[in-house]
Write a protein that holds these residues in place. Structure first.
Motif, mmCIF file in Angstrom:
data_model
loop_
_atom_site.group_PDB
_atom_site.id
_atom_site.type_symbol
_atom_site.label_atom_id
_atom_site.label_comp_id
_atom_site.label_asym_id
_atom_site.label_seq_id
_atom_site.Cartn_x
_atom_site.Cartn_y
_atom_site.Cartn_z
ATOM 1 N N GLU A 105 -2.229 5.527 -16.515
ATOM 2 C CA GLU A 105 -2.040 6.845 -15.905
ATOM 3 C C GLU A 105 -0.838 6.869 -14.980
ATOM 4 O OE1 GLU A 105 -5.627 8.288 -14.113
ATOM 5 O OE2 GLU A 105 -6.869 7.733 -15.844
ATOM 6 N N MET A 106 -0.538 5.737 -14.347
ATOM 7 C CA MET A 106 0.617 5.660 -13.447
ATOM 8 C C MET A 106 1.933 5.888 -14.194
ATOM 9 S SD MET A 106 -0.208 2.486 -10.864
ATOM 10 C CE MET A 106 -1.342 2.665 -9.490
ATOM 11 N N GLU A 107 1.948 5.557 -15.488
ATOM 12 C CA GLU A 107 3.174 5.713 -16.262
ATOM 13 C C GLU A 107 3.620 7.175 -16.360
ATOM 14 O OE1 GLU A 107 2.580 3.873 -20.018
ATOM 15 O OE2 GLU A 107 2.335 1.843 -19.172
ATOM 16 N N HIS A 108 2.650 8.097 -16.189
ATOM 17 C CA HIS A 108 2.985 9.527 -16.249
ATOM 18 C C HIS A 108 3.537 10.031 -14.920
ATOM 19 C CE1 HIS A 108 1.164 9.741 -20.180
ATOM 20 N NE2 HIS A 108 0.016 9.249 -19.703
ATOM 21 N N GLY A 109 3.391 9.244 -13.852
ATOM 22 C CA GLY A 109 3.995 9.582 -12.561
ATOM 23 C C GLY A 109 3.344 10.727 -11.818
ATOM 24 N N GLU A 110 2.111 11.089 -12.136
ATOM 25 C CA GLU A 110 1.407 12.170 -11.445
ATOM 26 C C GLU A 110 0.313 11.587 -10.530
ATOM 27 O OE1 GLU A 110 -0.115 14.850 -14.297
ATOM 28 O OE2 GLU A 110 1.840 15.211 -15.268
ATOM 29 N N ASN A 111 0.116 12.292 -9.378
ATOM 30 C CA ASN A 111 -0.925 11.882 -8.416
ATOM 31 C C ASN A 111 -0.813 10.398 -8.059
ATOM 32 O OD1 ASN A 111 -2.110 14.509 -8.607
ATOM 33 N ND2 ASN A 111 -3.169 13.840 -10.477
ATOM 34 N N MET A 112 0.409 9.941 -7.773
ATOM 35 C CA MET A 112 0.636 8.506 -7.575
ATOM 36 C C MET A 112 -0.121 7.958 -6.369
ATOM 37 S SD MET A 112 2.337 7.406 -10.070
ATOM 38 C CE MET A 112 2.890 5.811 -9.486
ATOM 39 N N ASP A 113 -0.167 8.742 -5.274
ATOM 40 C CA ASP A 113 -0.863 8.239 -4.072
ATOM 41 C C ASP A 113 -2.346 7.980 -4.371
ATOM 42 O OD1 ASP A 113 1.449 8.344 -2.626
ATOM 43 O OD2 ASP A 113 0.996 10.272 -1.674
ATOM 44 N N PHE A 116 -2.614 4.947 -6.754
ATOM 45 C CA PHE A 116 -2.403 3.689 -6.041
ATOM 46 C C PHE A 116 -3.653 3.289 -5.255
ATOM 47 C CE2 PHE A 116 2.369 3.926 -6.333
ATOM 48 C CZ PHE A 116 2.534 2.663 -6.868
ATOM 49 N N GLU A 117 -4.295 4.284 -4.643
ATOM 50 C CA GLU A 117 -5.520 4.007 -3.881
ATOM 51 C C GLU A 117 -6.632 3.514 -4.807
ATOM 52 O OE1 GLU A 117 -8.617 6.359 -0.933
ATOM 53 O OE2 GLU A 117 -6.590 7.147 -1.217
ATOM 54 N N GLN A 118 -6.777 4.168 -5.982
ATOM 55 C CA GLN A 118 -7.780 3.737 -6.958
ATOM 56 C C GLN A 118 -7.477 2.330 -7.463
ATOM 57 O OE1 GLN A 118 -8.118 6.595 -10.136
ATOM 58 N NE2 GLN A 118 -8.470 8.322 -8.736
ATOM 59 N N TYR A 119 -6.171 2.109 -7.742
ATOM 60 C CA TYR A 119 -5.756 0.806 -8.229
ATOM 61 C C TYR A 119 -6.116 -0.300 -7.238
ATOM 62 C CZ TYR A 119 -2.741 -3.061 -9.675
ATOM 63 O OH TYR A 119 -2.271 -4.302 -10.054
ATOM 64 N N GLN A 120 -5.823 -0.061 -5.951
ATOM 65 C CA GLN A 120 -6.100 -1.070 -4.928
ATOM 66 C C GLN A 120 -7.599 -1.333 -4.804
ATOM 67 O OE1 GLN A 120 -3.571 -2.808 -3.190
ATOM 68 N NE2 GLN A 120 -5.395 -4.092 -2.849
ATOM 69 N N THR A 121 -8.397 -0.260 -4.888
ATOM 70 C CA THR A 121 -9.855 -0.417 -4.792
ATOM 71 C C THR A 121 -10.390 -1.265 -5.936
ATOM 72 O OG1 THR A 121 -10.101 1.717 -3.685
ATOM 73 C CG2 THR A 121 -12.063 0.824 -4.768
ATOM 74 N N GLU A 122 -9.968 -0.939 -7.164
ATOM 75 C CA GLU A 122 -10.460 -1.682 -8.322
ATOM 76 C C GLU A 122 -9.920 -3.112 -8.352
ATOM 77 O OE1 GLU A 122 -12.827 -0.524 -9.912
ATOM 78 O OE2 GLU A 122 -12.716 1.576 -9.336
ATOM 79 N N TRP A 123 -8.672 -3.286 -7.891
ATOM 80 C CA TRP A 123 -8.100 -4.630 -7.843
ATOM 81 C C TRP A 123 -8.832 -5.504 -6.823
ATOM 82 C CZ3 TRP A 123 -5.484 -7.475 -10.995
ATOM 83 C CH2 TRP A 123 -4.880 -8.650 -10.543
ATOM 84 N N ASP A 124 -9.231 -4.891 -5.685
ATOM 85 C CA ASP A 124 -9.995 -5.633 -4.674
ATOM 86 C C ASP A 124 -11.329 -6.094 -5.242
ATOM 87 O OD1 ASP A 124 -7.996 -5.325 -2.813
ATOM 88 O OD2 ASP A 124 -8.932 -3.625 -1.780
#
Length: 583
Positions: A105-113, A116-124
């Motif tokens: 989804e990040m590749e589309h460049g929408e709602n990046m903030d 990024f927050e979702q990514y960090q949560t799932e990565w944690d």
């Protein structure tokens, strides 16, 4: 990690907790013990889903902490084609897919903030599971449990005990902040119980476990929570040390109680004498003396030592038959060239005989046909099985619904045994730990241990001379296990039981029928004990544990004679034995 403060909860017919408080710290391996029906499993469910219960007090869990759970009865995996390795890997693969989806989804460049927050949560979450190394970790855990060869087996090919172990491995590897396990040892054979011991002791996280298994209790935990009669006591240390402390406290309290009783009796005599004098001579001074002495007597009676953790009621199990004396046969049960198979051959060419007073355990791995053999002995119709014509047979099932209609009440079950009134039922069941308010409860509302005690109570109403017991100690608390062992030892008929409880086998059978290579061989109880211990302990431990048990018996004998000095001396000797065992 977990803090419970002044928790009170109960059902309409029964209070479970009265302002209980305890904490579980990071990294502790904590065991929750207590007699059957005290609410241990309910407490675990409250910790998992506090919002589902109306209770008083506080349940505080460290914010953001994930709680894992292993049930008494984990259901079999529905995906029968899935391998063991893939089944354990599933949470890690699922978490990786979540991360990959966010990256896409990040590749589309929408709602990046937000992304990024979702990514960090799932990565944690993935890091907390040590996701980068999950394949290596799975292999290590399977090896620790002795299941490394099972990695590529289908989950449908596993025995119930093996499936339970891999369910625990899967839950442990996901790295919950707190892992709760409710009787994880239920129905595991001894090798699997030993694998469970290894898994518990190697687990780096925080554990809260309900178990009555004496092997696990003695070797796995560093904190004890004891729930009894709506109260809870916590102890930082091993179960062995806790048990020893309770024994020491019992000696002290019995000595104090004897002293208090002597003082009460002395003051009662004084009060009686003063009352007689007061009736003969009216005197204000004598009245004041009488009043003062009565007040002292009331204070003495009020301070008598009490403790719900010291005087835990032991159920009284009574097994008896009059039939043995009438039997003429030297053999009550004969099995000759017995075989059984389902998808594969389980047992073949099995032959053995049991005398009219033999106490025998049939022992082997999960899924080897032991329960099937007991059922065929009970129900008859197999030409390989002969039972003496005079013998009456009774059966206790590990699946309680097999012998009792769980939609019925306790009272209805006991009515069928010939007890005609509620009063008779209560008098009969009270020694088994059943109170009056339990008589109207449906069987399916009882704890697993209470169901087994009820099975034993029903079985005891008969006059059977051959008892077939399938995992009789499953779900029983320690006190009920010991009472059952005493009942088996005192029973004047024959017993054939399937059991994976090492202590029960060691304490009350004459010999063992050991299942190996799809048949059975007879092994003395002493040799079996040494076989088991040879794989897990050295000879010194075996001897020390035997001496410890003998010393404990002598302590209780001394207490029965009110010989407190001998009890204290023996207690010191027991402390030395425990210290030697823990080296």
């Amino acid at each position: 990690m977990l803090k419970v403060t002044e928790l009170s909860y109960g059902f309409p017919q029964k209070d479970l907790y009265n302002k209980i408080s305890f904490t579980v710290e990071d990294g502790q391996h904590c065991v929750l013990i207590g007699t059957n029906g005290t609410g241990k499993s309910t407490l675990l469910q409250m910790l998992l889903e506090p919002q589902e219960y109306l209770y008083e007090g506080k349940i505080e869990i460290e914010p953001g902490s994930r709680i894992g759970y292993v049930s008494q009865f984990p259901g079999k995996n529905e995906n029968s084609d899935q391998t063991v390795f893939d089944y354990i890997s599933e949470p890690f693969v699922r978490q990786q897919e979540k991360i990959n989806q966010i990256c896409a989804e990040m590749e589309h460049g929408e709602n990046m903030d937000e992304l990024f927050e979702q990514y960090q949560t799932e990565w944690d979450v993935f890091n907390a599971m040590d996701g980068d190394h999950y394949e290596v970790n799975i292999k290590k855990q399977l090896k620790l449990a002795g299941l490394e060869k099972a990695a590529q087996l289908k989950t449908s090919e596993l025995s119930g005990g093996e499936y339970k172990l891999i369910s625990m491995i899967r839950e442990m590897l996901t790295g919950p902040a707190l892992l709760i396990m409710d009787e994880p040892d239920a129905f595991l054979d001894f090798e699997n119980v030993n694998a469970l011991r290894n898994l518990i002791n190697q687990h780096k996280g925080t554990l809260l476990v309900v178990t009555h298994n004496r092997y696990l209790l003695n070797h796995c935990f560093d904190k004890v929570l004891h729930l009894e009669n709506t109260e809870l006591q916590e102890f930082d240390g091993s179960y062995v040390d806790y048990h020893y402390l309770m024994l020491q406290t019992k000696i002290e309290q019995m000595e104090l109680a004897a002293s208090d009783l002597a003082e009460i009796e002395r003051n009662q005599k004084i009060v009686e004498r003063l009352r007689k004098q007061a009736t003969l001579i009216v005197s204000a001074a004598r009245g004041r003396a009488l009043h003062a002495r009565v007040s002292l007597l009331e204070r003495l009676q009020a301070r008598k030592t009490r403790s719900p953790f010291i005087e835990v009621p032991h159920p009284q199990i009574n097994l008896h038959t009059d039939l043995v004396e009438e039997e003429k046969e030297d053999v009550v049960l004969k099995v000759e060239d017995y075989s059984v198979s389902f998808d594969e051959q389980l047992l073949e060419h099995v032959s053995f005989e049991i005398g009219p007073k033999d106490k025998v355990a049939i022992v082997g791995s999960n899924g080897t046909g032991k329960t099937t053999l007991l059922r065929e002995i009970m129900h008859g119709g197999n030409d390989s099985i002969w039972i003496a014509p005079e013998a009456e047979v009774a059966y206790l099932s590990q699946m309680q619904g097999e012998t009792m209609d769980e939609s019925q009440t306790v009272l209805e079950i006991m009515d069928a045994t010939g007890l005609e009134t509620k009063k008779e039922v209560l008098e009969y069941l009270s020694p088994y730990g059943f109170a009056e308010d339990m008589l109207e409860q449906r069987i399916d509302s009882l704890s697993g241990g209470e169901k087994n005690l009820l099975q034993l109570a029903v079985l005891s109403r008969g006059n059977a001379s051959l008892l077939l017991l399938d995992e009789p100690t499953s779900h029983l608390d320690i006190y009920a296990q010991e009472s059952l062992e005493e009942a088996i030892l005192g029973y004047n008929g024959a017993v054939l039981m399937v059991s994976h409880d090492f202590y029960t086998i060691a304490n009350c059978v004459d010999y063992v029928l050991y299942v190996e290579d799809k048949t059975v061989r007879r092994v003395s109880a002493r040799k079996f004990r040494k076989m088991i211990y040879a794989d897990h302990f050295d000879k010194d431990y075996l001897e020390l544990e035997k001496k410890k048990k003998e010393t404990e018996v002598r302590i209780y004998q001394a207490l029965g004679k009110r010989d407190y000095e001998t009890a204290r001396t023996l207690s010191d000797q027991m402390g030395e034995l425990i210290a030697a065992m823990q080296k």
